[in-house]
Scaffold this active site. Structure first.
Site, PDB file in Angstrom:
ATOM      1  CD  GLU A  78      -1.224  -0.058   3.936  1.00 33.68           C
ATOM      2  OE1 GLU A  78      -1.755   0.958   3.453  1.00 33.68           O
ATOM      3  OE2 GLU A  78      -0.800  -0.098   5.094  1.00 33.68           O
ATOM      4  CD  GLU A 109       3.732 -23.913   8.435  1.00 35.76           C
ATOM      5  OE1 GLU A 109       4.631 -24.645   7.977  1.00 35.76           O
ATOM      6  OE2 GLU A 109       3.894 -22.705   8.678  1.00 35.76           O
TER       7      GLU A 109
END
Length: 273
Positions: A78, A109
């Site tokens: 953004e 992960e």
């Protein structure tokens, strides 16, 4: 046991009616802002270090897995349209790569070495900052990434939702937003995710303001990527200059941003400038 894994304050959820579920989820969500408030000084300390580094050409990296990784990517993605900055100023990296944005990547992960390899693909700048995002504070991908970054001399911080986590111990500027047990036990996409999003908003917004990407309270460097933003930019120029809508829109489209459009108007209007 970590707070994020502790049992929900509610039980027999499947027996509750819809309104009860919604009200109780909302009751839990109300606790998040208060928990973030308790960490404002910690957030301030980190941003105070990020800003001068970015002024010298440093970048901001977010690393995370699952929900945490996706939130980092959301915040990073953004920044260019909102503040008109290059796409490599703020970078979100998720364990498992872009595939993991939409689908879970098995065991991604659990590799403590991969995050640093992922960061190195962007090249290393001594002014860079790496923020590890992990609700549990135990994710090997994130811990390994910040540990390697700190060893390389980069600034490190983290956002976690447990106190005294392994992740917090590896960084210089830990932010520990302890929101308590999740409504659905262990579902850290809920309160923990909301807390992480709030903190990311605070870090990136404050940083961009201090880097001069906001004037007054306006996104004067936003990208004009759709009609809504062109209309918003036109209104901003009208407010700043007093010109009518047509002239404001012409200035915006000619010069490409609110900032440059307003500057061009006043430079033209002021003799000798």
């Amino acid at each position: 046991m970590n707070t994020t894994e502790s049992s929900s304050l509610y039980d027999n959820l499947e027996k509750m009616d819809i309104i009860s579920l919604l009200v109780k989820i909302n009751d839990e969500d109300k606790k998040v802002a208060s928990a973030v408030e308790q960490q404002i000084k910690a957030i301030e300390a980190l941003v105070e270090e990020i800003v001068p580094r970015m002024k010298k050409g440093g970048r901001l990296f977010y690393i995370g897995a699952g929900t945490s990784g996706r939130l980092g990517i959301l915040d990073a993605s953004e920044c260019p349209p909102t503040y008109g900055v290059p796409h490599d100023w703020v970078v979100g990296i998720i364990a498992g790569g872009d595939t993991a944005i939409r689908k879970a990547v098995e065991n991604a992960e659990d590799d403590p070495n991969q995050a640093w390899l992922d960061i190195q693909k962007f090249g290393i700048n001594k002014e860079d900052t790496v923020i590890g995002i992990a609700a549990s504070g135990t994710t090997p991908y994130v811990i390994g990434g910040v540990k390697a970054a700190k060893t390389a001399g980069l600034l490190t911080g983290c956002i976690t939702c447990n106190s005294g986590s392994p992740l917090a111990k590896e960084v210089e500027f830990p932010i520990e937003v302890v929101v308590g047990p999740e409504f659905v036990t262990g579902s850290t996409r809920m309160k923990s995710g909301t807390a992480q999003k709030l903190v990311l908003n605070m870090i990136s917004t404050t940083t961009m303001i201090k880097l001069g990407r906001v004037k007054g309270n306006k996104m004067v460097d936003m990208q004009l990527s759709n009609k809504k933003l062109v209309q918003r930019g036109t209104r901003m120029i009208m407010e700043a200059t007093g010109v009518d809508e047509n002239e404001a829109k012409d200035l915006l489209l000619k010069f490409g941003s609110v900032r440059t459009g307003v500057e061009a108007f006043f430079n033209k209007s002021t003799p000798g400038l």
